[in-house]
Design an enzyme around this catalytic site. Structure first.
Site, PDB file in Angstrom:
ATOM      1  N   THR A 235      33.235 -42.231 -59.579  1.00  0.00           N
ATOM      2  CA  THR A 235      33.989 -41.142 -60.208  1.00  0.00           C
ATOM      3  C   THR A 235      34.111 -39.954 -59.259  1.00  0.00           C
ATOM      4  O   THR A 235      33.117 -39.451 -58.737  1.00  0.00           O
ATOM      5  CB  THR A 235      33.318 -40.723 -61.532  1.00  0.00           C
ATOM      6  OG1 THR A 235      33.338 -41.852 -62.399  1.00  0.00           O
ATOM      7  CG2 THR A 235      34.040 -39.562 -62.189  1.00  0.00           C
TER       8      THR A 235
ATOM      9  N   HIS B 140      39.895 -37.794 -66.447  1.00  0.00           N
ATOM     10  CA  HIS B 140      38.622 -37.779 -67.160  1.00  0.00           C
ATOM     11  C   HIS B 140      38.836 -37.544 -68.665  1.00  0.00           C
ATOM     12  O   HIS B 140      38.065 -36.858 -69.333  1.00  0.00           O
ATOM     13  CB  HIS B 140      37.698 -36.693 -66.591  1.00  0.00           C
ATOM     14  CG  HIS B 140      36.247 -37.070 -66.545  1.00  0.00           C
ATOM     15  ND1 HIS B 140      35.631 -37.530 -65.407  1.00  0.00           N
ATOM     16  CD2 HIS B 140      35.288 -37.062 -67.499  1.00  0.00           C
ATOM     17  CE1 HIS B 140      34.345 -37.765 -65.668  1.00  0.00           C
ATOM     18  NE2 HIS B 140      34.121 -37.487 -66.944  1.00  0.00           N
TER      19      HIS B 140
ATOM     20  N   TYR C  95      28.018 -41.592 -60.461  1.00  0.00           N
ATOM     21  CA  TYR C  95      28.198 -40.178 -60.126  1.00  0.00           C
ATOM     22  C   TYR C  95      27.348 -39.934 -58.897  1.00  0.00           C
ATOM     23  O   TYR C  95      26.170 -40.317 -58.870  1.00  0.00           O
ATOM     24  CB  TYR C  95      27.677 -39.274 -61.252  1.00  0.00           C
ATOM     25  CG  TYR C  95      28.646 -39.047 -62.394  1.00  0.00           C
ATOM     26  CD1 TYR C  95      29.963 -38.661 -62.169  1.00  0.00           C
ATOM     27  CD2 TYR C  95      28.219 -39.185 -63.715  1.00  0.00           C
ATOM     28  CE1 TYR C  95      30.829 -38.428 -63.221  1.00  0.00           C
ATOM     29  CE2 TYR C  95      29.085 -38.958 -64.775  1.00  0.00           C
ATOM     30  CZ  TYR C  95      30.385 -38.569 -64.515  1.00  0.00           C
ATOM     31  OH  TYR C  95      31.242 -38.334 -65.556  1.00  0.00           O
TER      32      TYR C  95
ATOM     33  N   LYS D  10      37.764 -43.658 -59.273  1.00  0.00           N
ATOM     34  CA  LYS D  10      38.207 -43.155 -60.581  1.00  0.00           C
ATOM     35  C   LYS D  10      38.467 -41.652 -60.529  1.00  0.00           C
ATOM     36  O   LYS D  10      37.607 -40.887 -60.071  1.00  0.00           O
ATOM     37  CB  LYS D  10      37.106 -43.436 -61.625  1.00  0.00           C
ATOM     38  CG  LYS D  10      37.373 -42.899 -63.011  1.00  0.00           C
ATOM     39  CD  LYS D  10      36.313 -43.405 -63.971  1.00  0.00           C
ATOM     40  CE  LYS D  10      36.611 -43.026 -65.403  1.00  0.00           C
ATOM     41  NZ  LYS D  10      36.273 -41.641 -65.711  1.00  0.00           N
TER      42      LYS D  10
ATOM     43  N   SER E  32      28.094 -46.087 -67.698  1.00  0.00           N
ATOM     44  CA  SER E  32      28.056 -44.783 -67.032  1.00  0.00           C
ATOM     45  C   SER E  32      26.681 -44.520 -66.415  1.00  0.00           C
ATOM     46  O   SER E  32      25.647 -44.948 -66.947  1.00  0.00           O
ATOM     47  CB  SER E  32      28.361 -43.693 -68.067  1.00  0.00           C
ATOM     48  OG  SER E  32      27.976 -42.424 -67.583  1.00  0.00           O
TER      49      SER E  32
HETATM   50  C1  LIG Z   1      32.418 -38.788 -74.471  1.00  0.00           C
HETATM   51  C2  LIG Z   1      32.906 -39.115 -73.108  1.00  0.00           C
HETATM   52  C3  LIG Z   1      32.015 -39.244 -72.054  1.00  0.00           C
HETATM   53  C4  LIG Z   1      32.474 -39.576 -70.787  1.00  0.00           C
HETATM   54  N1  LIG Z   1      31.563 -39.765 -69.775  1.00  0.00           N
HETATM   55  C5  LIG Z   1      31.994 -40.212 -68.577  1.00  0.00           C
HETATM   56  C6  LIG Z   1      31.065 -40.579 -67.569  1.00  0.00           C
HETATM   57  O1  LIG Z   1      29.856 -40.523 -67.773  1.00  0.00           O
HETATM   58  N2  LIG Z   1      31.551 -41.002 -66.383  1.00  0.00           N
HETATM   59  C7  LIG Z   1      32.908 -41.086 -66.130  1.00  0.00           C
HETATM   60  O2  LIG Z   1      33.300 -41.478 -65.038  1.00  0.00           O
HETATM   61  N3  LIG Z   1      33.806 -40.771 -67.085  1.00  0.00           N
HETATM   62  C8  LIG Z   1      33.387 -40.357 -68.300  1.00  0.00           C
HETATM   63  N4  LIG Z   1      34.290 -40.080 -69.275  1.00  0.00           N
HETATM   64  C9  LIG Z   1      35.729 -40.283 -69.018  1.00  0.00           C
HETATM   65  C10 LIG Z   1      36.146 -41.712 -69.378  1.00  0.00           C
HETATM   66  O3  LIG Z   1      35.613 -42.631 -68.451  1.00  0.00           O
HETATM   67  C11 LIG Z   1      37.661 -41.883 -69.376  1.00  0.00           C
HETATM   68  O4  LIG Z   1      38.177 -41.373 -68.182  1.00  0.00           O
HETATM   69  C12 LIG Z   1      38.337 -41.196 -70.560  1.00  0.00           C
HETATM   70  O5  LIG Z   1      37.552 -41.289 -71.717  1.00  0.00           O
HETATM   71  C13 LIG Z   1      39.688 -41.837 -70.827  1.00  0.00           C
HETATM   72  O6  LIG Z   1      40.360 -41.184 -71.831  1.00  0.00           O
HETATM   73  P1  LIG Z   1      40.376 -41.646 -73.376  1.00  0.00           P
HETATM   74  O7  LIG Z   1      39.063 -41.249 -73.950  1.00  0.00           O
HETATM   75  O8  LIG Z   1      41.522 -40.895 -73.929  1.00  0.00           O
HETATM   76  O9  LIG Z   1      40.564 -43.152 -73.408  1.00  0.00           O
HETATM   77  C14 LIG Z   1      33.858 -39.742 -70.559  1.00  0.00           C
HETATM   78  C15 LIG Z   1      34.759 -39.604 -71.620  1.00  0.00           C
HETATM   79  C16 LIG Z   1      34.295 -39.307 -72.886  1.00  0.00           C
HETATM   80  C17 LIG Z   1      35.289 -39.197 -74.015  1.00  0.00           C
END
Ligand SMILES: Cc1cc2nc3c(=O)[nH]c(=O)nc-3n(C[C@H](O)[C@H](O)[C@H](O)COP(=O)(O)O)c2cc1C
Length: 380
Positions: A156, A276, A130, A252, A107
């Protein structure tokens, strides 16, 4: 770790090992958390077609995501603050993914920097971008990912402004973390986590501090991050990002058929059906609910991936049956990481692989590439 048999087991271990504010940062969704819950619940509504008396020997989960060989179609999703679930979390997770033969996505909001992760891996990883208002910072980030040999840029699209997660506000979670007596108490009750943290110097956003204009220390970082996400990001921006990057591009955060069709003209190699992880628009549909419609909308003109709610290999199989070429796990690997560092991430992947393999066999299939809607009940 062998005693953890499910992702839920890893989650409970992480709950006991990671300070509450960071554990809840992972285990939270926006507002009512309805979409966060639906992501998981909607997988349970899909029923599998059991088959018997077919040869189930010599099975293969190997396939490709954007032309890269993967040992199973499960990548690690980009997650911010991962180095707060466990010291040096991104470096450990990247190593576990590399050893397992699946992609790791770093990330923008990671604790370990692009260069940190590069220094402990031998194969290319993917980088999630981002788009910030400070375009010089974005250009530089793209160039750093290129220099580190990243083999895909995951752009994203669903975080132009931040969704609200009540737990983070109640926990006083801020970037960078503030250390009030409540926070210090939460950390004091997690001594192993603290010991590991004392052993690393990586405690803040490694891709940002020292790279973004005016962000040299923790206090300047706080205001920078809250103001920087670009609310004006548009389809036109994808053009210059794609040109500057020049490599494989994944979009994404697509959750709508019309947006999926628009992405066809963007030059991207794949889209990720995603909300997300239920952290942005509460009330949006679950990812698995939208997947079949989006697959139908883009046909075979573009690879479709999915994330959100995957908690088992069975969920992966269902997404593949509906036409996803790949999936991503966010929380499952974070829980593994919190529970036991690199060994915990490996365990999360092992659990999912075993469930995927056995489920595929009992559905009467030997090759993951042969799965389709015919393997789901009532959806042939
Ligand atoms: C704690 C956390 C932080 C996240 N940070 C980002 C991020 O920095 N960039 C991003 O594109 N998605 C981020 N996401 C979304 C994840 O990439 C992903 O879409 C999501 O976790 C998928 O769902 P799941 O946790 O049920 O597998 C984050 C998700 C979580 C749980």
């Amino acid at each position: 770790m062998e005693q953890a048999l499910t992702i839920a087991d890893l989650k409970e271990r992480a709950r006991r090992r990671v300070p509450k504010m960071f554990f809840e940062y992972a285990d939270s969704g926006a507002w009512t958390e309805g979409t966060y819950r639906a992501n998981e619940e909607d997988f349970h509504k899909i029923k599998l077609r059991q088959r018997v008396l077919v040869d189930m020997s010599n099975r293969s989960l190997e396939t490709e995501m954007i032309g890269e060989k993967v040992s199973m179609p499960v990548a690690l999703a980009p997650t911010g603050f991962t180095g707060m679930q466990h010291a040096d979390g991104e470096m450990l997770a990247a190593q576990a993914a590399e050893e397992f033969g699946v992609p790791f996505t770093l990330s923008t909001m990671s604790i370990c920097s692009i260069e940190d992760v590069r220094s402990v891996t031998t194969k290319p990883f993917w980088f999630q971008l981002y788009v910030m208002q400070d375009k010089d910072f974005v250009y530089n980030l793209i160039d750093r990912a290129k220099a580190a040999g990243c083999s895909a840029l995951v752009l994203t699209l669903d975080l132009q402004i931040l969704g609200q997660r009540h737990k983070d506000i109640r926990n006083g979670l801020s970037a960078p973390p503030r250390f009030t007596p409540k926070h210090l108490w939460q950390m004091a009750t997690r001594p192993f986590w603290c010991l590991d943290m004392l052993g690393t110097k990586r405690h803040t956003f490694g891709n940002i501090v020292g790279h973004a204009k005016g962000v040299t220390d923790l206090s300047s970082l706080s205001s920078w991050t809250s103001e920087q996400f670009d609310p004006q990001l548009s389809w036109k921006d994808i053009e210059w990002i794609r040109d500057r990057w020049g490599g494989k591009l994944i979009l994404k955060g697509i959750l709508d058929e019309e947006d999926a069709r628009m992405s066809l003209g963007s030059g991207a190699d794949a889209i990720i059906v995603s909300n997300h992880g239920g952290r942005q628009l509460d009330g949006a549909a679950s990812s698995i609910d939208m997947l079949p419609r989006i697959v139908d909308a883009v046909g075979d003109k573009m690879e479709v991936h999915l994330d959100g709610g995957i908690r088992s290999g069975q969920d992966v199989l269902k997404a593949i049956c509906y036409g996803a070429k790949g999936t991503y796990i966010g929380r499952p690997f974070l829980y593994g990481l919190g529970a036991g560092g690199k060994a915990g991430v490996r365990r999360a992947l092992e659990i999912i692989r075993k469930e995927l393999d056995v489920t595929m066999a009992l559905c009467g299939e030997r090759d993951i590439k042969n799965l389709s809607r015919k393997n789901l009940l009532g959806d042939a």
